[in-house]
Design an enzyme around this catalytic site. Structure first.
Site, PDB file in Angstrom:
ATOM      1  N   GLY A  51      34.900  -3.878 -56.453  1.00 46.34           N
ATOM      2  CA  GLY A  51      35.366  -5.242 -57.265  1.00 46.34           C
ATOM      3  C   GLY A  51      36.582  -5.967 -56.554  1.00 46.34           C
ATOM      4  N   ASP A 106      38.555   3.223 -59.411  1.00 50.85           N
ATOM      5  CA  ASP A 106      37.542   2.246 -59.377  1.00 50.85           C
ATOM      6  C   ASP A 106      37.997   1.053 -60.304  1.00 50.85           C
ATOM      7  OD1 ASP A 106      35.058   0.784 -59.140  1.00 50.85           O
ATOM      8  OD2 ASP A 106      33.652   2.219 -59.434  1.00 50.85           O
ATOM      9  N   GLY A 107      37.434   0.044 -60.360  1.00 48.22           N
ATOM     10  CA  GLY A 107      37.433  -1.209 -61.405  1.00 48.22           C
ATOM     11  C   GLY A 107      36.784  -0.928 -62.403  1.00 48.22           C
ATOM     12  N   GLU A 128      28.669   3.847 -58.292  1.00 49.56           N
ATOM     13  CA  GLU A 128      29.898   3.939 -58.761  1.00 49.56           C
ATOM     14  C   GLU A 128      29.869   5.247 -59.576  1.00 49.56           C
ATOM     15  OE1 GLU A 128      31.806  -0.543 -58.854  1.00 49.56           O
ATOM     16  OE2 GLU A 128      30.388   0.151 -60.337  1.00 49.56           O
TER      17      GLU A 128
HETATM   18  O1  5RP Z   1      31.661  -2.353 -61.773  1.00 51.43           O
HETATM   19  C1  5RP Z   1      32.065  -3.216 -60.891  1.00 51.43           C
HETATM   20  C2  5RP Z   1      31.215  -3.449 -59.678  1.00 51.43           C
HETATM   21  O2  5RP Z   1      29.745  -3.098 -60.187  1.00 51.43           O
HETATM   22  C3  5RP Z   1      33.455  -3.480 -60.974  1.00 51.43           C
HETATM   23  O3  5RP Z   1      34.297  -2.468 -60.609  1.00 51.43           O
HETATM   24  C4  5RP Z   1      33.811  -4.202 -61.969  1.00 51.43           C
HETATM   25  O4  5RP Z   1      33.004  -5.438 -62.028  1.00 51.43           O
HETATM   26  C5  5RP Z   1      34.996  -4.814 -62.080  1.00 51.43           C
HETATM   27  O5  5RP Z   1      35.499  -5.763 -60.969  1.00 51.43           O
HETATM   28  P1  5RP Z   1      36.578  -6.626 -60.765  1.00 51.43           P
HETATM   29  O6  5RP Z   1      38.188  -5.555 -60.529  1.00 51.43           O
HETATM   30  O7  5RP Z   1      36.501  -7.369 -59.755  1.00 51.43           O
HETATM   31  O8  5RP Z   1      36.984  -7.213 -62.105  1.00 51.43           O
END
Ligand code: 5RP
Length: 266
Positions: A51, A106-107, A128
């Site tokens: 992300g 992680d995001g 993830e």
């Molecule tokens: O789960 C994810 C990808 O599958 C990302 O971590 C989630 O979409 C958040 O992304 P961003 O930091 O761009 O908002």
């Protein structure tokens, strides 16, 4: 331009450093504080999520210096984080070589008051979840828009569900008529004719549910996962140790899995 800055530019953000928007700055604040508080010198195996917030995680890790990172191995959650690791000059590993990870950062698409979260906006949630589950400590980083009481408050696209391609129509039927998500749809690609195909060769369904369902995310997560053809559900329940949200005013809200909430301003 340093290598990390150029990676940030290439992979995610067209915004030059020093001219970050409020949202980008809040992502950076959250990512930097999470790295500072959780990535200790003794940590050797690090999971790197996906992300637009994660490049700031890698930026901070690289800033710890070559000496700190020389004996570390980094486990990606998908194509994007693999590229990020490699182009940052960090050592790449995989979860089959390193099934125990010290820390994964992680995001998230949205995080509730109990640190349950929606993930999979980038279709990476299968890897993830594996990388999160392999970790002794799993930490979330996000901007203030993702900090909600109940899942589905701002993130209206629905719960991302990875399915094997031949089963997608059957799973959609199940979601529409059995699990109460009449608007569940197959995620379509933006610059390709046809559906989004995950890094694992699967399709993604997005299934919105009513708020009362989303107030019990573990229950609906388990029900979806029981549908044959579903590979993984983008609801991560009771997994995160802490969630970091960068705020517009430059502070960071840190929510811990024991219920503590801290406001940190550097
Ligand atoms: O789960 C994810 C990808 O599958 C990302 O971590 C989630 O979409 C958040 O992304 P961003 O930091 O761009 O908002």
């Amino acid at each position: 331009m340093s290598s990390t800055k150029s990676i940030l530019k290439t992979l995610q953000s067209p915004i030059p450093p020093g001219q970050l928007s409020v949202i980008e700055k809040s992502k950076q604040l959250a990512a930097w504080l999470a790295v500072d508080q959780h990535l200790k010198p003794e940590h050797r195996v690090i999971g790197i999520g996906s992300g637009s917030t994660v490049p700031y995680v890698v930026e901070r890790i690289v800033s710890q210096g070559a000496e700190a990172n020389k004996d570390r191995v980094f486990i990606p959650t998908g194509f994007q984080s693999k590229e990020l690791i490699v182009t940052s000059g960090l050592m790449l590993g995989d979860v089959d070589q390193y099934p125990v990870i010290d820390v994964t950062i992680d995001g998230a698409d949205e995080v509730d008051i109990e640190l349950n979260c929606i993930k999979g906006g980038g279709a990476c949630h299968l890897r993830e979840k594996v990388i999160a589950e392999a970790a002794n400590t799993f930490v979330l980083v996000a901007d203030y828009r993702k900090n909600v009481k109940y899942l589905g408050t701002n993130f209206k696209a629905g719960v991302p569900i990875e399915v094997v391609p031949f089963a997608y129509a059957k799973v959609l039927q199940n979601l529409h008529h059995v699990l109460g998500s009449p608007k569940a749809t197959l995620r379509m690609a933006k610059a390709k004719a046809g559906p989004v195909v995950s890094d694992n060769g699967n399709f993604i369904i997005d299934a919105p549910f009513d708020q009362e369902v989303m107030m019990k995310p573990y229950t609906i997560m388990a029900q979806i996962k029981m549908l044959t053809g579903v590979v993984e559900v983008g609801l991560f329940c009771h997994m995160a140790r802490a969630a970091y949200f960068g705020n517009e005013d430059g502070s960071v809200t840190v929510k811990w899995n024991d219920g503590r909430i801290e406001q940190v301003r550097k």
